[in-house]
Scaffold this active site. Structure first.
Site, PDB file in Angstrom:
ATOM      1  N   GLU A 176      48.417  39.584  39.993  1.00 21.95           N
ATOM      2  CA  GLU A 176      48.861  40.997  39.960  1.00 21.95           C
ATOM      3  C   GLU A 176      49.972  41.212  38.939  1.00 21.95           C
ATOM      4  OE1 GLU A 176      47.466  43.441  41.012  1.00 21.95           O
ATOM      5  OE2 GLU A 176      46.067  42.450  42.364  1.00 21.95           O
TER       6      GLU A 176
HETATM    7  C1  LIG Z   1      43.901  32.444  42.323  1.00 22.69           C
HETATM    8  C2  LIG Z   1      43.870  33.603  41.411  1.00 22.69           C
HETATM    9  C3  LIG Z   1      43.361  34.808  41.844  1.00 22.69           C
HETATM   10  C4  LIG Z   1      43.293  35.895  40.976  1.00 22.69           C
HETATM   11  N1  LIG Z   1      42.707  37.059  41.375  1.00 22.69           N
HETATM   12  C5  LIG Z   1      42.421  38.015  40.452  1.00 22.69           C
HETATM   13  C6  LIG Z   1      41.600  39.143  40.779  1.00 22.69           C
HETATM   14  O1  LIG Z   1      41.184  39.323  41.920  1.00 22.69           O
HETATM   15  N2  LIG Z   1      41.282  40.019  39.789  1.00 22.69           N
HETATM   16  C7  LIG Z   1      41.724  39.869  38.511  1.00 22.69           C
HETATM   17  O2  LIG Z   1      41.390  40.683  37.657  1.00 22.69           O
HETATM   18  N3  LIG Z   1      42.531  38.826  38.172  1.00 22.69           N
HETATM   19  C8  LIG Z   1      42.875  37.897  39.106  1.00 22.69           C
HETATM   20  N4  LIG Z   1      43.658  36.824  38.766  1.00 22.69           N
HETATM   21  C9  LIG Z   1      44.184  36.751  37.427  1.00 22.69           C
HETATM   22  C10 LIG Z   1      45.706  36.963  37.382  1.00 22.69           C
HETATM   23  O3  LIG Z   1      46.021  38.290  37.682  1.00 22.69           O
HETATM   24  C11 LIG Z   1      46.168  36.520  35.984  1.00 22.69           C
HETATM   25  O4  LIG Z   1      46.042  35.122  35.938  1.00 22.69           O
HETATM   26  C12 LIG Z   1      47.587  36.957  35.687  1.00 22.69           C
HETATM   27  O5  LIG Z   1      47.665  38.342  35.578  1.00 22.69           O
HETATM   28  C13 LIG Z   1      48.120  36.337  34.389  1.00 22.69           C
HETATM   29  O6  LIG Z   1      47.178  36.407  33.361  1.00 22.69           O
HETATM   30  P1  LIG Z   1      46.795  35.093  32.556  1.00 22.69           P
HETATM   31  O7  LIG Z   1      46.443  34.029  33.519  1.00 22.69           O
HETATM   32  O8  LIG Z   1      45.776  35.431  31.539  1.00 22.69           O
HETATM   33  O9  LIG Z   1      48.129  34.664  31.842  1.00 22.69           O
HETATM   34  P2  LIG Z   1      48.657  35.193  30.400  1.00 22.69           P
HETATM   35  O10 LIG Z   1      48.478  36.649  30.266  1.00 22.69           O
HETATM   36  O11 LIG Z   1      48.065  34.332  29.344  1.00 22.69           O
HETATM   37  O12 LIG Z   1      50.202  34.884  30.553  1.00 22.69           O
HETATM   38  C14 LIG Z   1      50.742  33.565  30.483  1.00 22.69           C
HETATM   39  C15 LIG Z   1      52.254  33.631  30.657  1.00 22.69           C
HETATM   40  O13 LIG Z   1      52.819  34.393  29.603  1.00 22.69           O
HETATM   41  C16 LIG Z   1      53.597  35.457  30.116  1.00 22.69           C
HETATM   42  N5  LIG Z   1      53.356  36.666  29.312  1.00 22.69           N
HETATM   43  C17 LIG Z   1      52.187  37.123  28.837  1.00 22.69           C
HETATM   44  N6  LIG Z   1      52.372  38.271  28.177  1.00 22.69           N
HETATM   45  C18 LIG Z   1      53.671  38.557  28.246  1.00 22.69           C
HETATM   46  C19 LIG Z   1      54.472  39.634  27.764  1.00 22.69           C
HETATM   47  N7  LIG Z   1      53.951  40.649  27.085  1.00 22.69           N
HETATM   48  N8  LIG Z   1      55.795  39.602  28.019  1.00 22.69           N
HETATM   49  C20 LIG Z   1      56.345  38.578  28.725  1.00 22.69           C
HETATM   50  N9  LIG Z   1      55.640  37.552  29.193  1.00 22.69           N
HETATM   51  C21 LIG Z   1      54.314  37.540  28.969  1.00 22.69           C
HETATM   52  C22 LIG Z   1      53.128  35.678  31.532  1.00 22.69           C
HETATM   53  O14 LIG Z   1      54.166  36.176  32.346  1.00 22.69           O
HETATM   54  C23 LIG Z   1      52.716  34.289  31.959  1.00 22.69           C
HETATM   55  O15 LIG Z   1      53.823  33.593  32.467  1.00 22.69           O
HETATM   56  C24 LIG Z   1      43.775  35.757  39.647  1.00 22.69           C
HETATM   57  C25 LIG Z   1      44.325  34.539  39.228  1.00 22.69           C
HETATM   58  C26 LIG Z   1      44.355  33.465  40.076  1.00 22.69           C
HETATM   59  C27 LIG Z   1      44.897  32.159  39.559  1.00 22.69           C
END
Ligand SMILES: Cc1cc2nc3c(=O)[nH]c(=O)nc-3n(C[C@H](O)[C@H](O)[C@H](O)COP(=O)(O)OP(=O)(O)OC[C@H]3O[C@@H](n4cnc5c(N)ncnc54)[C@H](O)[C@@H]3O)c2cc1C
Length: 604
Positions: free
Chosen positions: A441
């Protein structure tokens, strides 16, 4: 095996004595939320959840979900029966609109049930939790036909819902979404693409799953301005509104992950699946934010819930395990050793946990009440203030609430020593389950940026100014000298000072953020933590005031209310001092943080 009981007395205290729900009896939905009903909800829901849902937590974690050869997914043993019992109990329908089969009760009561469910079994709670987010998006943006087709069965729990944002190459940066939605002659869209990490994406609990999917139409701008939202049911509804033909959406895999093993985290492949637009084309992100804001508050509650269940088990162990002697001499001379409770360092962890969970519950439930007031308060001015306040607090409840929730779970595991590391005792599951709340989220760093980058500027800064004024006023009142209030004077002074530090940090951003936006990014997380401490401090003032009132009225539960005042004092002594240090970190700016070239980070 760990145990769980719903914190009924604590919850009643907040709803009846701190938030005084009864005083809102003139508002729609609140007329039935008097103390008797509130008590019944807390007792009955708490009992059902502790008896039926909690016993499946450890076994669900150990077994996990299974993806079968045909792509179907089976939830852990017992989940289907428990889900059916949950559905029949009606607890999931509590705060949904009556027009679609809900009970029309205030959201704040729905938040209570959500906490109990998540504490008992977070994986299980997510099947209905995600549905609630999907329901709020359809209520806000769906057409009347879509609302009639989907909402009654989603609200009753006959079908569940999902949120499909994330793709392999994008999570935070949703402007990069590649999933395509091609308009069809009949008004539907053909959806093609891959979504990953979709919670409750496929399972055997219900006869249909309603996916809410972000995708781009062929000519849409390739940015967040080109995202649209679609309803894509697993089974397309037939003319009678029942699940009919299987849609072209399938589960390609389920993830093997750190925690929440009982919830299926799916790769969903859309191969020209039939979808229907929700709201307007290219306005999907706004619709999704409705769902995400509801879900972010829900995730904050998950943080609280994992802290609460871990705390309950930490307390039990500290009262049972005997090791060493009290520093002041044997507390229990007839035994070979004293309980862990005698050791100040164990007390530190228990008091930190108590001070966090009780205030976090108050904050989350105040958040629930603000959601209600933002729709139902009598005047436009009150509705606008409630809306601005909950918008401001949402990233704090999600970000700070889940960070402290995880920290609390770790500390309670620590109290169990080596036994906390052993799977069958269940403490390490709380840590693993709590961990995801900091990530999904919107990762907590993104919450911090939402707070500082967007929410501080809301309505020209009106929301944060109103927050400052509320804290100052309530600190002033607590120091005001009426009978008994000297018990809160120390906390009030410390909180007032902390509020001053927060104002100064806000001003520092105003003065240094425009010239160099990295100064905002470098300090945002610290600012979120500052607001977290001050928000919880405000809750301790309110709980303290309620305790003083009860003691003055001659309550027979003296120990309960005295404990509130001691914990309020502890919070002032042990949490508020961090605020000054956090401000100094913010004022260090971004120069050193950003100084090194990327190559300097390499160690090999
Ligand atoms: C168990 C699980 C359940 C999930 N359930 C759902 C679901 O039901 N539906 C769905 O759509 N998604 C779901 N997700 C996805 C989840 O919401 C994302 O993993 C999360 O939003 C982060 O995205 P990412 O993994 O691509 O990380 P990235 O976007 O690649 O981010 C990596 C890191 O960089 C930081 N970062 C990235 N951009 C910025 C910025 N602009 N400024 C500062 N910091 C930044 C982030 O804070 C993070 O620490 C789920 C994930 C997991 C692991």
């Amino acid at each position: 095996m760990p145990s769980y009981k719903a914190p009924a007395r604590e919850t009643r205290f907040i709803l009846n004595e701190v938030l005084k729900l009864e005083s809102y009896g003139n508002l729609p939905g609140f007329e039935n939320a008097g103390p008797d009903i509130v008590d019944a909800v807390i007792e009955e829901a708490g009992k059902f959840i502790a008896e039926v849902i909690a016993p499946l937590n450890l076994s669900g974690d150990q077994e996990g979900c299974t993806r079968n050869a045909d792509g179907s997914v089976t939830a852990p043993k017992g989940f289907k029966q428990a889900y059916e019992a949950f559905r029949e109990s009606g607890w999931g329908t509590l705060s949904h609109p009556e027009a679609f089969g809900g009970q029309g009760m205030p959201h704040v009561l729905g938040f209570v049930v959500e906490e109990f469910l998540c504490a008992a079994n977070q994986s299980f709670a997510m099947y209905s939790g995600l549905t609630n987010g999907a329901v709020s998006a359809i209520i806000a943006k769906g057409s009347p036909e879509q609302q009639q087709m989907y909402l009654p069965k989603m609200i009753s729990g006959e079908w569940t819902g999902t949120m499909n944002l994330t793709e392999p190459h994008c999570g935070t940066d949703l402007g990069m979404i590649r999933t395509k939605a091609v308009p069809q002659a009949d008004g539907s869209y053909a959806i093609t693409g891959t979504k990953i990490f979709i919670s409750a994406g496929e399972h055997d609990l219900t006869s249909n799953i309603i996916h809410l999917v972000l995708a781009k139409t062929p000519d849409a701008p390739d940015s967040t301005k080109g995202i649209s939202l679609f309803i894509v049911p697993k089974f397309v509804l037939d003319a009678q509104g029942n699940p009919g033909e299987r849609n072209a959406v399938s589960c390609g895999a389920i993830e093997h992950k750190m925690g929440i093993h009982g919830n299926a985290t799916c790769v969903l492949n859309y191969d020209g699946a039939t979808g229907w637009l929700v709201g307007d084309e290219n306005k999907g992100l706004a619709a999704m934010f409705i769902m995400m804001n509801a879900a972010r508050l829900g995730v904050g509650i998950q943080g609280l819930a994992q802290a609460e269940v871990a705390y309950q088990n930490g307390v039990l162990y500290a009262g049972d395990r005997r090791q060493g002697r009290a520093l002041t001499g044997p507390a229990d001379p007839t035994e070979k050793a004293d309980h862990l409770f005698v050791h100040p360092d164990v007390r530190r962890m228990l008091m930190d946990a108590k001070a966090f969970t009780e205030a976090m519950r108050a904050l989350a439930l105040w958040g629930g009440l603000l959601v209600d007031l933002s729709h139902k308060a009598a005047t436009e001015e009150e509705r606008a203030l409630a809306d601005a306040t909950i918008s401001l607090l949402t990233p704090v409840i999600k970000g700070y609430g889940t960070d402290k929730g995880f920290e609390t779970a770790v500390n309670m595991q620590q109290i169990w020593g080596g036994h906390g590391y052993i799977a069958e005792n269940g403490m390490e599951q709380f840590v693993r389950d709590a961990r995801i709340t900091q990530i999904y989220e919107g990762a907590n760093g993104v919450q911090a940026m939402d707070l500082v980058g967007r929410k501080l500027a809301l309505n020209g800064g009106a929301a944060i100014q109103a927050f400052f004024a509320t804290v100052d006023k309530e600190c002033g009142d607590a120091k005001g000298g009426a009978k008994g209030e000297e018990r809160l004077a120390d906390l009030a002074s410390r909180l007032e000072k902390a509020n001053g530090e927060l104002k100064a940090a806000t001003m520092w951003f105003v003065q240094n953020g425009m010239a160099n936006p990295n100064n905002v990014g470098a300090g945002a997380y610290h600012y979120m933590d500052m607001m977290g401490v001050i928000s919880l401090g405000l809750m301790w003032l309110r709980m303290g005031q309620a305790a003083i009132a009860a003691l003055a009225a001659g309550t027979t539960e003296t120990a309960f209310y005295e404990a509130k005042l001691v914990t309020a004092q502890y919070f002032g002594e042990r949490f508020t001092p961090d605020v000054g240090a956090l401000r100094r970190k913010i004022e260090a700016g971004s120069a050193t943080m950003m100084a090194l070239p990327i190559e300097a980070f390499a160690t090999v």
